[in-house]
Write a protein that holds these residues in place. Sequence first.
Motif, short mmCIF file in Angstrom:
data_model
loop_
_atom_site.label_atom_id
_atom_site.label_comp_id
_atom_site.label_asym_id
_atom_site.label_seq_id
_atom_site.Cartn_x
_atom_site.Cartn_y
_atom_site.Cartn_z
N VAL A 28 -24.45 5.68 0.64
CA VAL A 28 -23.40 6.78 0.25
C VAL A 28 -22.28 6.12 0.78
N VAL A 29 -21.30 6.14 -0.01
CA VAL A 29 -19.83 5.67 0.25
C VAL A 29 -18.93 6.89 0.68
N LEU A 30 -18.75 7.09 2.05
CA LEU A 30 -17.94 8.10 2.37
C LEU A 30 -16.69 7.58 2.59
N GLY A 31 -15.49 8.07 1.91
CA GLY A 31 -14.23 7.88 2.02
C GLY A 31 -13.31 8.56 1.46
N ASP A 32 -11.93 7.93 1.20
CA ASP A 32 -10.79 8.63 0.79
C ASP A 32 -10.49 8.34 -0.97
N GLY A 76 -13.43 14.02 6.59
CA GLY A 76 -14.62 13.30 6.27
C GLY A 76 -15.68 13.83 7.43
N LEU A 77 -15.27 14.06 8.58
CA LEU A 77 -16.08 14.42 9.55
C LEU A 77 -16.60 15.92 8.99
N SER A 78 -15.68 16.74 8.75
CA SER A 78 -16.01 18.25 8.56
C SER A 78 -16.77 18.34 7.23
N LEU A 95 -12.74 5.49 5.89
CA LEU A 95 -11.53 6.66 6.39
C LEU A 95 -10.86 6.06 7.31
N GLY A 96 -9.69 6.69 7.45
CA GLY A 96 -8.67 6.49 8.53
C GLY A 96 -7.22 6.20 7.87
#
Length: 208
Positions: A28-32, A76-78, A95-96
């Motif tokens: 999984v790519v978790l990002g913006d 992303g955390l939520s 993220l960031g």
Amino acid sequence: MNRLIACLAFLLITLTGLSAKADDFKLVVLGDSLVAGYQLPAGDGFPEKLQKALTGKGHSVEVVNAGVSGDTSSGGLSRLDWSVGEDADAVIVELGANDALRGLSPETTRKNIEEITSRLRAKGVEVLLAGMLAPRNLGPEYAEAFDPIYADVAKAHDALLYPFFLEGVALNPDLNLADGMHPNSKGVDVIVDNILPQVEALLAKAQS
């Protein structure tokens, strides 16, 4: 003969099981927006091109795009629990960037990245942190507080690190959209080529 047939049947079942396990491997790519495919044609986003690159190198893995344009580390955390399902084997956390663009507190960003990483590692999910650098117009103090976040969190939680997601792409007009911040299709190619060794290390770690 019966023993030979039995051995062959066992080998077939074993290989089939291994193949199924490989086919079921999920990254999984978790990002913006940098991974969500912002203003790019279908199939030109980072997860899609990473999928093609991994397949081309013989890896059997499903790459899931969990990028949301405009997302901060807090966002992303939520959404972590529903963006990264229980069947995820590994996660790239990107993220960031929006935190820094908005001048949000580096301490808050650090806490969010650490919480995301720690929760994933607690579930046995391997993590690759794709780092970000603060815009230099925010001043040296901000950069000194923001830039080390990813390396520190990776070290603390036994995660892999790719220091700067936009390495080789940032500030290059030929590799970015007109806004100067988001990679174009060629820029995504560069990112994929650069990060691929670390992604392969992530897969190896998750599959070991």
